[in-house]
Design a protein around this motif. Structure first.
Motif, PDB file in Angstrom:
ATOM      1  N   PHE A 175       0.784  -1.207   0.064  1.00  0.00           N
ATOM      2  CA  PHE A 175      -0.143   0.138   0.034  1.00  0.00           C
ATOM      3  C   PHE A 175       0.835   1.407  -0.005  1.00  0.00           C
ATOM      4  O   PHE A 175       0.572   2.126  -0.730  1.00  0.00           O
ATOM      5  N   VAL A 176       1.874   1.428   0.740  1.00  0.00           N
ATOM      6  CA  VAL A 176       2.647   2.443   0.951  1.00  0.00           C
ATOM      7  C   VAL A 176       3.437   2.515  -0.428  1.00  0.00           C
ATOM      8  O   VAL A 176       3.495   3.802  -1.086  1.00  0.00           O
ATOM      9  N   LEU A 177       3.922   1.567  -0.894  1.00  0.00           N
ATOM     10  CA  LEU A 177       4.622   1.823  -2.483  1.00  0.00           C
ATOM     11  C   LEU A 177       3.496   2.323  -3.508  1.00  0.00           C
ATOM     12  O   LEU A 177       3.972   3.280  -4.148  1.00  0.00           O
ATOM     13  N   GLY A 178       2.293   1.801  -3.380  1.00  0.00           N
ATOM     14  CA  GLY A 178       1.310   2.394  -4.355  1.00  0.00           C
ATOM     15  C   GLY A 178       0.953   3.759  -4.385  1.00  0.00           C
ATOM     16  O   GLY A 178       1.128   4.424  -5.064  1.00  0.00           O
ATOM     17  N   ALA A 179       0.680   3.884  -2.905  1.00  0.00           N
ATOM     18  CA  ALA A 179       0.430   5.194  -2.874  1.00  0.00           C
ATOM     19  C   ALA A 179       1.434   6.360  -2.831  1.00  0.00           C
ATOM     20  O   ALA A 179       1.333   7.552  -3.342  1.00  0.00           O
ATOM     21  N   GLY A 180       2.799   6.032  -2.433  1.00  0.00           N
ATOM     22  CA  GLY A 180       3.849   6.830  -2.655  1.00  0.00           C
ATOM     23  C   GLY A 180       4.264   7.046  -4.234  1.00  0.00           C
ATOM     24  O   GLY A 180       4.596   8.244  -4.335  1.00  0.00           O
ATOM     25  N   SER A 181       4.005   6.166  -4.897  1.00  0.00           N
ATOM     26  CA  SER A 181       4.143   6.212  -6.279  1.00  0.00           C
ATOM     27  C   SER A 181       3.365   7.215  -6.932  1.00  0.00           C
ATOM     28  O   SER A 181       3.458   7.986  -7.839  1.00  0.00           O
ATOM     29  N   ALA A 182       1.878   6.946  -6.485  1.00  0.00           N
ATOM     30  CA  ALA A 182       0.855   7.840  -6.928  1.00  0.00           C
ATOM     31  C   ALA A 182       1.115   9.318  -6.600  1.00  0.00           C
ATOM     32  O   ALA A 182       0.549  10.215  -7.175  1.00  0.00           O
ATOM     33  N   LEU A 183       1.701   9.728  -5.360  1.00  0.00           N
ATOM     34  CA  LEU A 183       1.999  10.943  -4.906  1.00  0.00           C
ATOM     35  C   LEU A 183       2.808  11.341  -6.126  1.00  0.00           C
ATOM     36  O   LEU A 183       2.917  12.987  -6.079  1.00  0.00           O
ATOM     37  N   LEU A 184       3.653  10.942  -7.013  1.00  0.00           N
ATOM     38  CA  LEU A 184       4.394  11.425  -8.006  1.00  0.00           C
ATOM     39  C   LEU A 184       3.490  11.821  -8.969  1.00  0.00           C
ATOM     40  O   LEU A 184       4.006  12.473 -10.082  1.00  0.00           O
ATOM     41  N   GLY A 185       2.321  11.523  -9.009  1.00  0.00           N
ATOM     42  CA  GLY A 185       1.283  11.877 -10.091  1.00  0.00           C
ATOM     43  C   GLY A 185       1.214  10.490 -10.909  1.00  0.00           C
ATOM     44  O   GLY A 185       1.573   9.254 -10.576  1.00  0.00           O
ATOM     45  N   LYS A 186       0.243  10.698 -11.858  1.00  0.00           N
ATOM     46  CA  LYS A 186      -0.063   9.445 -13.060  1.00  0.00           C
ATOM     47  C   LYS A 186       1.433   8.766 -13.373  1.00  0.00           C
ATOM     48  O   LYS A 186       1.413   7.696 -13.396  1.00  0.00           O
ATOM     49  N   LYS A 187       2.021   9.679 -13.847  1.00  0.00           N
ATOM     50  CA  LYS A 187       3.259   9.171 -14.250  1.00  0.00           C
ATOM     51  C   LYS A 187       4.199   8.386 -13.360  1.00  0.00           C
ATOM     52  O   LYS A 187       4.619   7.186 -13.695  1.00  0.00           O
ATOM     53  N   GLY A 188       4.195   8.707 -12.132  1.00  0.00           N
ATOM     54  CA  GLY A 188       4.818   7.892 -11.033  1.00  0.00           C
ATOM     55  C   GLY A 188       4.198   6.632 -10.627  1.00  0.00           C
ATOM     56  O   GLY A 188       4.802   5.638 -10.611  1.00  0.00           O
ATOM     57  N   ALA A 189       2.788   6.628 -10.778  1.00  0.00           N
ATOM     58  CA  ALA A 189       2.008   5.333 -10.554  1.00  0.00           C
ATOM     59  C   ALA A 189       2.194   4.401 -11.690  1.00  0.00           C
ATOM     60  O   ALA A 189       2.447   3.125 -11.541  1.00  0.00           O
ATOM     61  N   MET A 190       2.171   4.907 -12.991  1.00  0.00           N
ATOM     62  CA  MET A 190       2.611   3.855 -13.919  1.00  0.00           C
ATOM     63  C   MET A 190       4.053   3.360 -14.090  1.00  0.00           C
ATOM     64  O   MET A 190       4.150   2.529 -14.550  1.00  0.00           O
ATOM     65  N   ALA A 191       4.931   4.433 -13.533  1.00  0.00           N
ATOM     66  CA  ALA A 191       6.184   3.851 -13.423  1.00  0.00           C
ATOM     67  C   ALA A 191       6.579   2.789 -12.611  1.00  0.00           C
ATOM     68  O   ALA A 191       7.294   1.618 -12.778  1.00  0.00           O
ATOM     69  N   CYS A 192       5.750   2.850 -11.305  1.00  0.00           N
ATOM     70  CA  CYS A 192       5.554   1.538 -10.577  1.00  0.00           C
ATOM     71  C   CYS A 192       4.961   0.292 -11.191  1.00  0.00           C
ATOM     72  O   CYS A 192       5.602  -0.652 -10.981  1.00  0.00           O
ATOM     73  N   THR A 193       4.050   0.638 -11.900  1.00  0.00           N
ATOM     74  CA  THR A 193       3.415  -0.450 -12.647  1.00  0.00           C
ATOM     75  C   THR A 193       4.254  -1.397 -13.515  1.00  0.00           C
ATOM     76  O   THR A 193       4.408  -2.506 -13.375  1.00  0.00           O
ATOM     77  N   VAL A 194       5.040  -0.417 -14.176  1.00  0.00           N
ATOM     78  CA  VAL A 194       5.862  -1.068 -15.287  1.00  0.00           C
ATOM     79  C   VAL A 194       6.871  -1.704 -14.405  1.00  0.00           C
ATOM     80  O   VAL A 194       7.191  -2.993 -14.920  1.00  0.00           O
ATOM     81  N   ALA A 195       7.541  -1.248 -13.461  1.00  0.00           N
ATOM     82  CA  ALA A 195       8.807  -1.927 -12.739  1.00  0.00           C
ATOM     83  C   ALA A 195       8.092  -3.676 -12.116  1.00  0.00           C
ATOM     84  O   ALA A 195       8.872  -4.389 -12.309  1.00  0.00           O
TER      85      ALA A 195
END
Length: 231
Positions: free
Chosen positions: A134-154
């Motif tokens: 949850f922390v990883l998902g929320a933290g990446s999303a705080l970087l915006g849509k692009k951050g969330a998608m970067a997390c998804t790709v990784a």
């Protein structure tokens, strides 16, 4: 001086040995009635019939590790998407994230069933992955849509690569015996690759410090896989 009875005794022992081995037959799981996924029959199909199994056959411990780590991975992925939706659920990225999360929910549901069917204990690290995901998902999303998608790709790249490794292991072991599990893992691998591609299509590579972020997340994924297989 030799005894004429010795060859007969040796021959009798060999015949008995061959007869005993001949009675050891692997069990197979039955297909689920009309369902998308085959239904294992209580895990019996994955138990080796003896400690002297033929080369290339996989023991129950190996199958247990596969199911345990995949269950943990799908659990963690669900928590990551939950964290992303908590931050971006009402944004333009919300429907895309929700679509991927829905598939991950199906994956987790199936592995919950496999855990019961094959009598596999979950990793004791689930409470930690609950919070960390949850922390990883929320933290990446705080970087915006692009951050969330970067997390998804990784994450999805790491999971799909791991699924490919498991597919090779099962094929080398006995593709006919493990065909039900192979079918499930191949389908889930394809879903994860689709999520990976969706992330790239939504500008994941334009996220701040994309390469650093991707490398850090994938190192964490490798550590999580290693620990969840064993603990």
């Amino acid at each position: 001086m030799t005894s004429r009875g010795a060859p007969r005794r040796v021959g009798g022992m060999m015949a008995a040995l061959r007869g005993g081995l001949g009675r050891c037959r692997p069990l197979r799981g039955a297909a689920g009635p009309g369902g998308r996924w085959p239904a294992p029959t209580g895990g019996a199909a994955l138990r080796p019939c003896s400690s002297g199994a033929a080369p290339g056959r996989l023991g129950k411990a190996v199958i247990d590790r596969i199911i345990r780590v995949d269950h943990a991975g799908e659990f963690g992925a669900n928590r990551i998407y939950a964290g992303q939706m908590a931050v971006l659920g009402r944004s333009s990225a919300g429907p895309v994230i929700q679509q991927m999360w829905n598939q991950e929910k199906d994956h987790l549901k199936k592995f919950n069933e496999l855990m019961v069917a094959y009598r596999v204990r979950p990793t004791i690290l689930l409470p930690f992955w609950n919070v960390a995901g949850f922390v990883l998902g929320a933290g990446s999303a705080l970087l915006g849509k692009k951050g969330a998608m970067a997390c998804t790709v990784a994450v999805e790249e790491s999971i799909s690569d791991h699924y490919n490794s498991q597919i090779r292991t099962l094929v080398e072991g006995d593709p006919e015996k493990y065909k039900e599990l192979l079918q499930i893992i191949k389908q889930f691998r394809d879903d994860e690759r689709e999520h990976h591609d969706i992330g790239l299509e939504h500008d994941a590579e334009a996220a701040p410090a994309y390469s650093v972020l991707k490398t850090a997340i994938q190192l964490g994924c490798k550590a999580a896989i290693f620990l969840s297989e064993r603990i």
